[in-house]
Motif scaffolding. Structure first.
Motif, PDB file in Angstrom:
ATOM      1  N   GLU A  57       0.854  62.137 -21.203  1.00  0.00           N
ATOM      2  CA  GLU A  57       1.605  61.712 -22.403  1.00  0.00           C
ATOM      3  C   GLU A  57       2.785  62.584 -22.613  1.00  0.00           C
ATOM      4  OE1 GLU A  57      -0.465  62.670 -26.688  1.00  0.00           O
ATOM      5  OE2 GLU A  57      -1.174  64.480 -24.883  1.00  0.00           O
ATOM      6  N   TRP A  64       8.999  60.289 -23.890  1.00  0.00           N
ATOM      7  CA  TRP A  64       8.784  58.602 -23.348  1.00  0.00           C
ATOM      8  C   TRP A  64       9.827  57.774 -23.748  1.00  0.00           C
ATOM      9  CZ3 TRP A  64       5.133  56.031 -22.823  1.00  0.00           C
ATOM     10  CH2 TRP A  64       5.014  54.105 -23.687  1.00  0.00           C
ATOM     11  N   ASP A  89      -2.607  49.629 -31.183  1.00  0.00           N
ATOM     12  CA  ASP A  89      -2.303  49.793 -30.293  1.00  0.00           C
ATOM     13  C   ASP A  89      -1.721  49.062 -28.709  1.00  0.00           C
ATOM     14  OD1 ASP A  89      -1.471  51.322 -28.002  1.00  0.00           O
ATOM     15  OD2 ASP A  89      -3.258  52.276 -27.259  1.00  0.00           O
ATOM     16  N   SER A 123      -0.863  52.547 -22.842  1.00  0.00           N
ATOM     17  CA  SER A 123      -0.544  53.097 -24.290  1.00  0.00           C
ATOM     18  C   SER A 123       0.263  53.353 -24.930  1.00  0.00           C
ATOM     19  CB  SER A 123      -2.311  53.768 -24.671  1.00  0.00           C
ATOM     20  OG  SER A 123      -1.768  53.983 -26.460  1.00  0.00           O
ATOM     21  N   SER A 126       0.195  55.255 -28.167  1.00  0.00           N
ATOM     22  CA  SER A 126      -0.481  57.151 -27.854  1.00  0.00           C
ATOM     23  C   SER A 126       0.685  57.675 -26.934  1.00  0.00           C
ATOM     24  CB  SER A 126      -2.134  57.140 -27.294  1.00  0.00           C
ATOM     25  OG  SER A 126      -1.833  56.785 -26.049  1.00  0.00           O
ATOM     26  N   ARG A 127       1.574  56.413 -26.115  1.00  0.00           N
ATOM     27  CA  ARG A 127       2.678  56.884 -25.863  1.00  0.00           C
ATOM     28  C   ARG A 127       2.134  58.053 -24.045  1.00  0.00           C
ATOM     29  NH1 ARG A 127       7.726  58.884 -29.401  1.00  0.00           N
ATOM     30  NH2 ARG A 127       6.834  60.707 -29.139  1.00  0.00           N
ATOM     31  N   THR A 128       0.771  57.150 -24.182  1.00  0.00           N
ATOM     32  CA  THR A 128       0.091  57.868 -22.967  1.00  0.00           C
ATOM     33  C   THR A 128       0.286  56.360 -21.593  1.00  0.00           C
ATOM     34  OG1 THR A 128      -0.791  59.057 -24.062  1.00  0.00           O
ATOM     35  CG2 THR A 128      -1.935  58.992 -22.514  1.00  0.00           C
ATOM     36  N   SER A 154      -8.616  46.737 -28.330  1.00  0.00           N
ATOM     37  CA  SER A 154      -6.149  46.913 -29.329  1.00  0.00           C
ATOM     38  C   SER A 154      -6.033  45.613 -29.846  1.00  0.00           C
ATOM     39  CB  SER A 154      -5.479  47.727 -29.061  1.00  0.00           C
ATOM     40  OG  SER A 154      -4.784  46.285 -27.516  1.00  0.00           O
TER      41      SER A 154
END
Length: 159
Positions: A57, A64, A89, A123, A126-128, A154
């Motif tokens: 994450e 990111w 998302d 995602s 959520s930058r995961t 999403s």
């Protein structure tokens, strides 16, 4: 060795390789200050079905940007950027090399080698990144369904 012992040995070997891959992934990224890293063994996907997953994450924009570059992630379209600005998302997933998920999945006889690949879910909101390592076809099927359902949710949240 009996057939049962061979099967047990092969199963344990696959589990050990999967666990080692998760540990290696964790160690590979744990020292970065701009991302959080977590490794979960036996993450429950469905009744009786688990898989090992490593989560990456981004903590900030720099993290990111690094994850997007490291994993060669596609940039969201203008429409997707607008959707994220509205709180929706944008999710996707792909198969990658189990030993190095920054590389494409290995190909054998013009097909992805499922034994040497993993699934990477992303995602964008959520930058995961979720890196799933599976050792059975059933686990792979459930992971794919899990990731597709995540993408569906999403889309449904947009409506």
């Amino acid at each position: 060795m009996t057939i049962a012992k061979h099967i047990l040995f092969l199963t344990l070997s696959l589990l050990a390789v999967s666990a080692a891959a998760q540990t290696d992934l964790y160690k590979r990224y744990a020292s970065r200050q701009d991302i959080r890293v977590a490794s979960v063994t036996n993450f429950t996907l469905d009744t009786g079905i688990t898989a090992d997953v490593t989560l990456l994450e981004a903590i900030d924009d720099e993290g990111w940007a690094w994850l997007c570059h490291e994993f060669n992630l596609a940039s969201p379209t203008k429409e997707q950027q607008q959707q994220m600005a509205e709180g929706w998302d944008v999710a996707m997933f792909t198969q990658r090399d189990r030993q190095d998920p920054t590389k494409p999945a290995p190909i054998i006889n013009e097909q992805i080698d499922h034994n040497k690949s993993c699934y990477v879910g992303v995602s964008y909101l959520s930058r995961t990144l979720y890196i799933f390592c599976c050792s059975t076809d059933r686990q792979s099927d459930v992971v794919v369904n899990y990731l597709i359902e995540k993408m569906r949710r999403s889309v449904q949240n947009k409506e």
